[in-house]
Design a protein around this motif. Sequence first.
Motif, PDB file in Angstrom:
ATOM      1  N   THR A 123      10.701  55.899  36.008  1.00  0.00           N
ATOM      2  CA  THR A 123      11.124  57.208  36.487  1.00  0.00           C
ATOM      3  C   THR A 123      12.104  57.819  35.490  1.00  0.00           C
ATOM      4  OG1 THR A 123      12.221  58.379  38.315  1.00  0.00           O
ATOM      5  CG2 THR A 123      12.962  56.146  37.848  1.00  0.00           C
ATOM      6  N   VAL A 124      12.170  59.136  35.447  1.00  0.00           N
ATOM      7  CA  VAL A 124      13.093  59.832  34.548  1.00  0.00           C
ATOM      8  C   VAL A 124      13.675  61.048  35.254  1.00  0.00           C
ATOM      9  CG1 VAL A 124      12.018  59.069  32.392  1.00  0.00           C
ATOM     10  CG2 VAL A 124      11.150  61.099  33.557  1.00  0.00           C
ATOM     11  N   THR A 125      14.895  61.391  34.901  1.00  0.00           N
ATOM     12  CA  THR A 125      15.506  62.609  35.421  1.00  0.00           C
ATOM     13  C   THR A 125      16.523  63.106  34.416  1.00  0.00           C
ATOM     14  OG1 THR A 125      16.479  63.618  37.401  1.00  0.00           O
ATOM     15  CG2 THR A 125      17.427  61.527  36.667  1.00  0.00           C
ATOM     16  N   GLY A 128      15.503  46.513  40.275  1.00  0.00           N
ATOM     17  CA  GLY A 128      14.568  47.453  39.683  1.00  0.00           C
ATOM     18  C   GLY A 128      14.750  48.858  40.224  1.00  0.00           C
ATOM     19  N   VAL A 129      14.453  49.862  39.401  1.00  0.00           N
ATOM     20  CA  VAL A 129      14.610  51.260  39.780  1.00  0.00           C
ATOM     21  C   VAL A 129      13.241  51.888  39.999  1.00  0.00           C
ATOM     22  CG1 VAL A 129      15.496  53.515  39.071  1.00  0.00           C
ATOM     23  CG2 VAL A 129      16.741  51.426  38.439  1.00  0.00           C
ATOM     24  N   GLN A 130      13.040  52.500  41.157  1.00  0.00           N
ATOM     25  CA  GLN A 130      11.774  53.165  41.450  1.00  0.00           C
ATOM     26  C   GLN A 130      11.852  54.678  41.216  1.00  0.00           C
ATOM     27  OE1 GLN A 130       8.826  51.917  42.103  1.00  0.00           O
ATOM     28  NE2 GLN A 130       7.880  53.947  42.280  1.00  0.00           N
ATOM     29  N   TRP A 131      12.992  55.286  41.567  1.00  0.00           N
ATOM     30  CA  TRP A 131      13.118  56.739  41.454  1.00  0.00           C
ATOM     31  C   TRP A 131      14.571  57.108  41.216  1.00  0.00           C
ATOM     32  CZ3 TRP A 131       9.147  60.212  41.401  1.00  0.00           C
ATOM     33  CH2 TRP A 131       9.486  61.577  41.436  1.00  0.00           C
ATOM     34  N   LEU A 132      14.809  58.090  40.334  1.00  0.00           N
ATOM     35  CA  LEU A 132      16.146  58.602  40.079  1.00  0.00           C
ATOM     36  C   LEU A 132      16.199  60.076  40.442  1.00  0.00           C
ATOM     37  CD1 LEU A 132      16.972  57.046  36.583  1.00  0.00           C
ATOM     38  CD2 LEU A 132      17.874  56.311  38.801  1.00  0.00           C
ATOM     39  N   TYR A 164      22.314  65.251  29.836  1.00  0.00           N
ATOM     40  CA  TYR A 164      21.975  63.832  29.768  1.00  0.00           C
ATOM     41  C   TYR A 164      20.624  63.550  30.419  1.00  0.00           C
ATOM     42  CZ  TYR A 164      26.952  63.565  28.815  1.00  0.00           C
ATOM     43  OH  TYR A 164      28.203  63.763  28.288  1.00  0.00           O
ATOM     44  N   VAL A 165      19.956  62.525  29.880  1.00  0.00           N
ATOM     45  CA  VAL A 165      18.709  62.014  30.447  1.00  0.00           C
ATOM     46  C   VAL A 165      18.946  60.600  30.937  1.00  0.00           C
ATOM     47  CG1 VAL A 165      16.363  61.262  29.920  1.00  0.00           C
ATOM     48  CG2 VAL A 165      17.218  63.388  28.985  1.00  0.00           C
ATOM     49  N   PHE A 166      18.436  60.289  32.130  1.00  0.00           N
ATOM     50  CA  PHE A 166      18.529  58.944  32.675  1.00  0.00           C
ATOM     51  C   PHE A 166      17.122  58.419  32.909  1.00  0.00           C
ATOM     52  CE2 PHE A 166      22.331  61.278  34.034  1.00  0.00           C
ATOM     53  CZ  PHE A 166      23.302  60.504  33.397  1.00  0.00           C
ATOM     54  N   VAL A 167      16.854  57.234  32.377  1.00  0.00           N
ATOM     55  CA  VAL A 167      15.538  56.608  32.460  1.00  0.00           C
ATOM     56  C   VAL A 167      15.644  55.352  33.303  1.00  0.00           C
ATOM     57  CG1 VAL A 167      13.631  55.599  31.153  1.00  0.00           C
ATOM     58  CG2 VAL A 167      14.933  57.505  30.178  1.00  0.00           C
ATOM     59  N   GLY A 168      14.866  55.288  34.369  1.00  0.00           N
ATOM     60  CA  GLY A 168      14.874  54.127  35.238  1.00  0.00           C
ATOM     61  C   GLY A 168      13.779  53.144  34.871  1.00  0.00           C
ATOM     62  N   THR A 169      14.112  51.858  34.831  1.00  0.00           N
ATOM     63  CA  THR A 169      13.170  50.793  34.490  1.00  0.00           C
ATOM     64  C   THR A 169      13.356  49.626  35.455  1.00  0.00           C
ATOM     65  OG1 THR A 169      14.606  49.492  33.026  1.00  0.00           O
ATOM     66  CG2 THR A 169      13.558  51.460  32.070  1.00  0.00           C
ATOM     67  N   ALA A 170      12.540  48.606  35.291  1.00  0.00           N
ATOM     68  CA  ALA A 170      12.688  47.408  36.116  1.00  0.00           C
ATOM     69  C   ALA A 170      13.958  46.643  35.762  1.00  0.00           C
ATOM     70  CB  ALA A 170      11.469  46.511  35.946  1.00  0.00           C
TER      71      ALA A 170
END
Length: 375
Positions: free
Chosen positions: A83-85, A127-131, A92-98
């Motif tokens: 996921t990305v936001t 783990g991150v599913q959604w930001l 800033y960009v935040f990228v979610g990963t496992a």
Amino acid sequence: MKTSRTILRVVALCMACVSVTALTGCDGFFFKETSTSTGTSSGNYVYVANQGSTTLAGFQISTAGALTAITGSPFSLPAAPITVTVSRANTYVFVGTALGIYGYAIGTGGVLTALNSGSALVSTLSGVQWLETSPDGQWLLSLNQDGVTISEYSIAASTGLLALAQTYTYTGLSGIALPKMLRIAPNGASAFATLGTGGEVAFTFNTSNGLLTQTGVLNPPNQSSDAAIAIDSNSAFLYLVRTGTSQGLSVYTMGANASLTSVGATYTTGSVPASVAIDPTNAYVYVANSGDGTISGYGSATPSQLSTLSGSPYSSGGGVSAMGVDSTGKWLLASAQSGSPDLTLYGFDATNLGRIFSVSSTATGTTAIALALTH
């Protein structure tokens, strides 16, 4: 009626151009190792997270709808993105990963500068599913893959670094939680998380102190799964798509304490609906159908009486599963996990109101799992 709606649409789009607001965002691409750079981007960009190739592909969107690759794209990531936001100020960009959350500052032309010397801002075993960032830009919510928690972080405006504010455990589900998506209402007063067969959890949200309080659970019908949601800009209606035996699009009014009330029938979608988007005027709703590679369109002056738009469903890429409207409100973009094409940009028809048509498309990488745009 047709003339008045055309005028309203033109006015709304002009206002969107002036205010330069949007839905979500992602990242730029040339990488520098540092931990203190502040973003300065002001462009109109779309970013596609490619899970298979562990990259982010970025494109500038022209006023004519052309997609031009950002210098350095695609950008390699430390872990496969989920996921990305982007922060609400496009800094800033935040990228979610496992493995956790990575951060980047967005510079001129979409240039990325890694925060925290390229290491994860947050490391997690869940783990991150959604930001999702809050409308005021102070908070970042992470819907975690563990099917139990939502983590909330404060965002340092000058550095982009994250500090854990609280971890919330949601309860009361009738089914197994399969985390999908989290949305905060534009007015910042409520938030909702879709959890597959676990249904949907509703929260009130206080942006001044970040307090997230569970107020209810919306259970799906038997053998159905809540997949994706979208909330109109007035924070009045919530659009939910489900898969399974009750597959389709449902509409709910939003009330006090994040209450949801169904307004009527479930509308037919294509196979396996996976994403919902709303046009800037709140008059038209679009559903990405990952099972058959199409986008279904609906429109009405009254959300409880939707009708299928002219030409719907519209052709898209295989496994289309993410959509967003650009910062000008002029274009709808959709990414597809199976490609052909990976990314498609659609225009809104000024004659057949609500109808969308393909303007441009491009390859992005392998398994385009998520899409995000600057505000």
